[in-house]
Write an enzyme that holds these catalytic residues in place. Structure first.
Site, PDB file in Angstrom:
ATOM      1  N   HIS A  42      11.071   0.149 -14.645  1.00 36.98           N
ATOM      2  CA  HIS A  42       9.795   0.673 -14.145  1.00 36.98           C
ATOM      3  C   HIS A  42       9.914   2.130 -13.681  1.00 36.98           C
ATOM      4  O   HIS A  42       9.187   2.556 -12.780  1.00 36.98           O
ATOM      5  CB  HIS A  42       9.243  -0.198 -13.015  1.00 36.98           C
ATOM      6  N   PRO A  83       3.526   2.234   0.989  1.00 33.80           N
ATOM      7  CA  PRO A  83       3.989   2.758   2.265  1.00 33.80           C
ATOM      8  C   PRO A  83       2.877   3.478   3.047  1.00 33.80           C
ATOM      9  O   PRO A  83       1.923   3.961   2.466  1.00 33.80           O
ATOM     10  CB  PRO A  83       5.086   3.746   1.855  1.00 33.80           C
ATOM     11  N   GLU A  84       3.059   3.513   4.372  1.00 31.16           N
ATOM     12  CA  GLU A  84       2.114   4.173   5.260  1.00 31.16           C
ATOM     13  C   GLU A  84       2.735   5.472   5.776  1.00 31.16           C
ATOM     14  O   GLU A  84       3.769   5.918   5.282  1.00 31.16           O
ATOM     15  CB  GLU A  84       1.731   3.232   6.404  1.00 31.16           C
TER      16      GLU A  84
END
Length: 309
Positions: A93, A2-3
């Site tokens: 995960h 993500p940014e």
């Protein structure tokens, strides 16, 4: 990914979900995610009994305020935080679990396993990647003139420079492509040739696309969700990113995908004209008209190792 917009939305969701919760215990299942301290068991012990008092963000880094410490979390490509009740089924995960005294737990999931966590004393220096970040896009100290200064000495392609977090913090592949499209700038254009007017417009468009993406909850291109598990919606408003072969929203030309700065790059070649190669004169001599004479050649590389624009 993500940014900046995605990390900002994760921050905002966690602010409403876990501020004030007391950490009862921490379970680190993938030791390499914890970089500091270098012993994950010490990381677990240092956080036991600590209250989460707030959150911050710097560029793409998420900050947990857990006095007297700050937990610096970098989500990298696919890191996710989800709040759940203890005993709820875990997603695959899940690598770090923060258990709270109220019977809930914050789970960190990372399919690609690239994320990192650093627990440091708040008054100590932050990790190197965080210390070297450039200004935030919305900082008042950053204006078109300052951006021009930062770009003017860089001969690399503008896309590569904007992806460099020491230039501006928080920008990644998606929003650089979008901002360059809105500005009519080809991603291969050398950063050094942008005018002050172009830098004013570029900064305005960077801020515009980031603000709209934050408001829309970010872009869920692959796996991004916020702390509530909700997807973003800005992917529906993208002009070029991920739209290879589709019509440009501005002129109708076909969006093409290039490789710039080692990243897949989406561009409209009509709205973003490809820069021309400069020609240099070898062995030129001035004539009586003041014009050079000599053999014209097109250099293939500049001082930065990139194509001359």
């Amino acid at each position: 990914m993500p940014e900046l917009p995605e990390v900002e939305n994760v921050k905002r969701s966690l602010e409403s979900l876990v501020i004030g919760k007391v950490i009862e215990s921490v379970d680190v299942r993938l030791p390499r995610i914890v970089r500091c301290p270098d012993d994950p068991r010490l990381f677990e012990a240092m956080l036991a009994g600590i209250t989460i008092t707030g959150f911050g963000r710097r560029g793409k880094y998420l900050l947990f305020f857990v006095p007297p410490f700050t937990l610096v979390s970098h989500l990298r490509m696919e890191g996710q935080y989800r709040l759940a009740d203890t005993g709820d089924e875990e997603a695959p995960h899940t690598h770090v679990v923060f258990r709270f005294t109220d019977g809930t737990e914050l789970r960190y999931r990372d399919v690609r396993q690239f994320g990192t966590m650093d627990l440091v004393l708040t008054q100590d220096e932050y990790p190197q990647g965080l210390k070297s970040l450039g200004p935030e896009p919305f900082d008042k100290s950053l204006d078109g003139r300052e951006l021009y200064k930062r770009l003017h000495a860089r001969r690399a392609p503008i896309k590569a420079v904007l992806l460099d977090q020491t230039c501006i913090a928080g920008l990644g592949n998606i929003y650089v492509d979008e901002a360059l499209f809105l500005s009519g700038i080809h991603p291969e254009r050398s950063a050094s040739v942008l005018t002050k007017k172009q830098c004013d417009g570029l900064l305005e468009n960077i801020r515009d696309v980031l603000a709209r993406a934050i408001e829309a909850g970010g872009s869920s291109i692959k796996t991004y969700v916020n702390g509530y598990g909700r997807h973003g919606g800005f992917q529906m408003a993208l002009n070029v990113y991920g739209r290879e072969g589709q019509a440009c929203t501005r002129c109708g030309s076909e969006i093409v995908k290039l490789r710039v700065a080692g990243r897949g790059t989406h561009v409209c070649l009509h709205c973003q004209r490809r820069p021309r190669r400069r020609r240099a004169v070898v062995g030129a001599q001035a004539t009586d008209k003041g014009r050079p004479q000599g053999k014209l050649v097109v250099p293939s590389k500049n001082a930065d190792g990139g194509s001359i624009r």
